[in-house]
Write an enzyme that holds these catalytic residues in place. Structure first.
Site, PDB file in Angstrom:
ATOM      1  N   GLU A 163      40.609  30.047  28.903  1.00 37.34           N
ATOM      2  CA  GLU A 163      40.631  31.436  29.344  1.00 37.34           C
ATOM      3  C   GLU A 163      42.057  31.835  29.681  1.00 37.34           C
ATOM      4  O   GLU A 163      42.758  31.099  30.380  1.00 37.34           O
ATOM      5  CB  GLU A 163      39.785  31.628  30.609  1.00 37.34           C
ATOM      6  CG  GLU A 163      38.321  31.837  30.363  1.00 37.34           C
ATOM      7  CD  GLU A 163      37.601  32.196  31.651  1.00 37.34           C
ATOM      8  OE1 GLU A 163      38.260  32.655  32.612  1.00 37.34           O
ATOM      9  OE2 GLU A 163      36.375  32.005  31.705  1.00 37.34           O
ATOM     10  N   ASP A 185      38.958  39.019  41.978  1.00 36.26           N
ATOM     11  CA  ASP A 185      39.801  37.848  42.175  1.00 36.26           C
ATOM     12  C   ASP A 185      40.175  37.662  43.631  1.00 36.26           C
ATOM     13  O   ASP A 185      40.490  38.615  44.349  1.00 36.26           O
ATOM     14  CB  ASP A 185      41.071  37.965  41.326  1.00 36.26           C
ATOM     15  CG  ASP A 185      40.781  37.884  39.848  1.00 36.26           C
ATOM     16  OD1 ASP A 185      39.926  37.064  39.478  1.00 36.26           O
ATOM     17  OD2 ASP A 185      41.378  38.637  39.066  1.00 36.26           O
TER      18      ASP A 185
END
Length: 271
Positions: free
Chosen positions: A49, A60
């Protein structure tokens, strides 16, 4: 068959799950992130990724937020992330690459243009964190037209009634968000995963990857055994950030320390 589907089919024949490590583009600079990207397959990455830095990464935690800020400070743009993939493909045609990011930069780039350019660069799949299922038509027709797998996020709070709706149009694999909350803050228990994954199996035939909270080799091994893949992000970024100097530059040996961590994770997944 896409690179992602082919890789998971091969791993199924081998009787094991996948390790999917994460690298944030241009963190803390282009050269360092490129060295990490190029070194990950040899270190044991089955898929990779790449995070596309964004100014408002709502899913996040502080570790990946800081990585994104470093990438943005280094000047990264969406086109630069695609160039990274294109340069990676010069020497590696086999390892599947998934871009993980947010919708706004793609809208600014142009959704159709983005999918065309991503496919041409050698991208295999997209995870767009803040794109709700109800708005997927903004991107899905273009990703389908260009052979890009559209990977959906499933949360612990996604109930059985909504699952088929969220999974509609998905391909490649399903990304199970193992915790409610942001990345890198805590981990799900094996008991939680053993209860959650069979429920997803009833709704999809796609491989299932577990992310958000997988940090240690032991956790990666458990996740890849219960599901089909373990995604490790914050733990790798943490190691990198601990090996930056006062000016935010990578110290000698920083890349190798992260790759050693990938090797340990890969060994646990293979066990």
């Amino acid at each position: 068959m896409s690179r992602i589907a082919a890789r998971f089919a091969d791993l199924k024949r081998q009787g094991r799950g996948a390790l999917i490590p994460f690298v944030e583009a241009w963190d803390p600079d282009h050269a360092t992130s490129m060295a990490l990207l190029r070194g990950m397959p040899e270190a044991g990455a089955d898929l990779i990724e790449i995070g596309m830095p964004f100014t408002d990464p709502m899913a996040d935690g502080p570790i990946i937020q800081a990585a994104g800020k470093r990438g943005l400070a280094a000047g990264v743009k969406v086109a630069d992330v695609l160039t990274m993939v294109r340069d990676f493909r010069v020497a590696d045609e086999a390892t599947p690459i998934v871009l993980m990011g947010y919708l706004n930069p793609i809208l600014s780039y142009g959704p159709e243009r983005f999918c065309v350019d991503a496919a041409a660069a050698g991208v295999d799949g997209l995870i767009i964190v803040d794109l709700p299922t109800e708005e997927a038509d903004v991107l899905l027709p273009y990703s389908n037209a260009n052979g890009l797998d559209f990977i959906r996020l499933i949360a612990p709070t996604t109930d059985d009634k909504r699952l088929p709706h969220v999974l509609s149009g998905s391909s490649g694999f399903v990304y199970y968000v193992a915790i409610t909350g942001i990345t890198g803050t805590r981990s799900a228990t094996a008991e939680h995963l053993e209860a959650a994954i069979p429920r997803l199996r009833k709704a999809t035939n796609l491989p299932i990857a577990i992310g958000f909270g997988v940090r240690s080799p032991e956790q990666a091994g458990t996740a890849s055994r219960i599901a089909d893949a373990a995604v490790v992000a914050s733990a790798l970024i943490d190691t990198l950030s601990a090996n930056l100097d006062a000016d935010g530059k990578a110290r000698p040996g920083a890349v190798e320390k992260v790759l050693d961590q990938v090797r340990a994770l890969a060994a646990a997944v293979r066990r």
